[in-house]
Design a protein around this motif. Structure first.
Motif, PDB file in Angstrom:
ATOM      1  N   GLU A   7       0.834  -1.199   0.000  1.00  0.00           N
ATOM      2  CA  GLU A   7       0.000   0.000   0.000  1.00  0.00           C
ATOM      3  C   GLU A   7       0.873   1.255   0.000  1.00  0.00           C
ATOM      4  O   GLU A   7       0.588   2.226  -0.698  1.00  0.00           O
ATOM      5  N   ARG A   8       1.955   1.212   0.772  1.00  0.00           N
ATOM      6  CA  ARG A   8       2.866   2.352   0.829  1.00  0.00           C
ATOM      7  C   ARG A   8       3.569   2.547  -0.515  1.00  0.00           C
ATOM      8  O   ARG A   8       3.679   3.675  -1.020  1.00  0.00           O
ATOM      9  N   ILE A   9       4.043   1.440  -1.113  1.00  0.00           N
ATOM     10  CA  ILE A   9       4.706   1.544  -2.416  1.00  0.00           C
ATOM     11  C   ILE A   9       3.727   2.060  -3.466  1.00  0.00           C
ATOM     12  O   ILE A   9       4.069   2.923  -4.286  1.00  0.00           O
ATOM     13  N   ARG A  10       2.506   1.532  -3.440  1.00  0.00           N
ATOM     14  CA  ARG A  10       1.505   1.962  -4.413  1.00  0.00           C
ATOM     15  C   ARG A  10       1.228   3.456  -4.288  1.00  0.00           C
ATOM     16  O   ARG A  10       1.184   4.185  -5.287  1.00  0.00           O
ATOM     17  N   ASP A  11       1.032   3.933  -3.071  1.00  0.00           N
ATOM     18  CA  ASP A  11       0.629   5.326  -2.863  1.00  0.00           C
ATOM     19  C   ASP A  11       1.785   6.307  -2.978  1.00  0.00           C
ATOM     20  O   ASP A  11       1.579   7.466  -3.361  1.00  0.00           O
ATOM     21  N   GLU A  12       3.006   5.856  -2.666  1.00  0.00           N
ATOM     22  CA  GLU A  12       4.135   6.789  -2.650  1.00  0.00           C
ATOM     23  C   GLU A  12       5.005   6.716  -3.907  1.00  0.00           C
ATOM     24  O   GLU A  12       5.734   7.663  -4.191  1.00  0.00           O
ATOM     25  N   TRP A  13       4.918   5.605  -4.646  1.00  0.00           N
ATOM     26  CA  TRP A  13       5.841   5.460  -5.783  1.00  0.00           C
ATOM     27  C   TRP A  13       5.171   5.049  -7.086  1.00  0.00           C
ATOM     28  O   TRP A  13       5.455   5.618  -8.147  1.00  0.00           O
TER      29      TRP A  13
END
Length: 486
Positions: A7-13
């Motif tokens: 979720e973090r990778i999707r939203d931040e990168w």
């Protein structure tokens, strides 16, 4: 998402990541193809309904991605597309568990017998076919009242930028990429259906020369003008898609002309100095009475960017022909012949064998299929389907002569220019009728927030040159605009 790391990778990168950046992250082991696929599927589930761009998801996508991850570990990557999730317009055959319907309820249950040639090429390159995208039904050749992006099977595609036209007919393919539902997609163009949705969705769109990419296995509109091409958020990603689809296919003889690129170093096209010394033509009379003053002023500012890149602008070129001079007689005749040939070769399980069958199906289900009518289908069905009519043959000769010899070739020759440039979707009819290439590139937005783009057009098989121009402009302008937060 349940997986907080993804979720973090999707939203931040992931949101605006290029294919090159995804490939680098997979090579480092920071992310896998399976994880990219999971992230895009989650994005489709959470946001996809807002734009209605994805018609169907490939049920095997995760398994394919996992297999490609294993192959990367054992053998290495096949190409820069290895493990990259991409979407296909719903007129492209896939010999898998997805349907191919051209947006039509008449073909909603149709499974193709095998992959289209370009789909085979993408799979061979290691791409993950993520799903099919919504589109203007029958490639916008069903009714002259139909809105861009509407199909009876999928409903209305919506722009992620607001109450703006999403472009047609590769609307879903463009909107999905603009809204970050996939890394890239493949659309098709007959007259503007790659260029228009590209500029309307702040994307790079490559409309190739007819002969560059096989049309075999693609539900057709025109035997002389149809051509598939990529849509992506940046020039390099579009190029990486394009080069993997290029190639000779015996089932589409004109593709033998693509041998002109044998041994081509496609990476060399990505030249930030490509516009330096280039002579770029502008044919204002084509759009000055159609584009409002805001668009013309914005276009003039983009011409200044081209000049800053070293280009020489040759202004007020007269092409000697207007877009309306080309008409639709060629398409009206070719549509029936092309669609009947496609439908007649589908598996016997498909009861829809002819254009007449499509019209009859729609007539029997008017509530579901005839929101905008089907007058263009009916008009085309009144032709013989043999392409022997004098009206067709004369229109074909006229259009090819006017678009190629009178308009484009004369302009290139007499003004010694390498390309023409137009704002938005103006001027695209000439390249469409001639079978010549065009490349659209993002160029910011209007004050109202509508994406704005420019498109370069060149001679047959001038894609390397046009891609270079688009790259140089992109590097200086950085005109890609993300959709506003949903």
């Amino acid at each position: 998402m349940q997986n907080e790391r993804l979720e973090r990778i999707r939203d931040e990168w992931l949101e605006e990541a290029s294919i090159r950046e995804m490939q680098e992250k997979m090579e480092k082991g920071d992310v896998t193809a399976e994880e990219l696929t999971v992230m895009y599927l989650s994005r489709i589930s959470e946001y996809g309904r807002n734009v209605n761009a994805v018609l169907e998801v490939n049920p095997d996508a995760l398994q394919i991605a996992r297999q490609l991850d294993y192959e990367r570990q054992v053998k290495g990557a096949r190409s820069p597309l290895h493990g990259i999730p991409v979407l296909l317009k719903d007129n492209m055959d896939t010999g898998d568990k997805m349907h191919t319907s051209c947006g039509s309820l008449a073909l909603a249950d149709h499974y193709a017998a095998e992959d289209a040639f370009l789909v085979k090429k993408l799979r061979e390159a290691g791409a993950v076919i993520l799903g099919k995208t919504n589109m203007t039904e029958w490639a916008n050749f069903m009714s002259d009242k139909m809105t861009n992006g509407y199909s009876s099977r999928g409903g209305q595609v919506k722009s992620p930028y607001g109450q703006f036209d999403c472009g047609g007919s590769s609307s879903g393919a463009a909107v999905a990429v603009a809204a970050n539902l996939a890394a890239a997609s493949v659309g098709t163009e007959t007259t503007g259906s790659i260029i228009e949705p590209a500029v309307q969705n702040s994307l790079v769109g490559i409309k190739p020369t007819v002969g560059a990419i096989s049309r075999a296995g693609v539900i057709p509109l025109s035997v002389t003008q149809d051509i598939p091409g990529p849509l992506a958020r940046d020039v390099e990603s579009a190029l990486l898609m394009f080069r993997e689809m290029v190639g000779e296919d015996p089932a589409d003889p004109v593709t033998s002309l693509s041998d002109v690129w044998e041994g081509r170093d496609w990476e060399a096209c990505l030249d930030p100095d490509a516009l330096n010394g280039a002579r770029i033509g502008v044919a204002r009379n084509i759009f000055e009475n159609e584009a409002d003053s805001r668009i013309q002023d914005l276009f003039d500012r983009k011409l200044d960017v081209l000049k800053a890149c070293g280009a020489e602008i040759i202004d007020d070129i007269d092409l000697g022909v207007m877009e309306n001079d080309l008409g639709y007689d060629v398409l009206m005749h070719e549509f029936k012949a092309a669609v009947n040939a496609y439908l007649g070769k589908t598996p016997a399980s498909n009861p829809i064998r002819t254009l007449s069958d499509v019209i009859e199906f729609n007539s029997q289900h008017p509530e579901e299929t005839l929101k905008f009518g089907q007058n263009m289908l009916e008009q085309s069905d009144r032709t013989s389907g043999t392409l022997t009519e004098r009206a067709y043959l004369e229109a074909l000769e006229r259009n090819r002569h006017l678009s190629s010899e009178v308009a484009l070739e004369r302009a290139f020759r007499e003004h010694d220019i390498s390309a023409l440039v137009f704002p938005q979707s103006h001027g695209l009819s000439f390249g469409a009728a001639a079978g010549y290439p065009g490349v659209a590139v993002p160029a910011g937005k209007t004050e109202e927030g509508e994406p704005f783009g420019i498109a370069f057009y060149g001679r047959a098989f001038a894609e390397p040159l046009l891609i270079g121009f688009a790259c140089a402009f992109e590097q200086r302008e950085k005109g890609r605009v993300k959709p506003p937060n949903e």
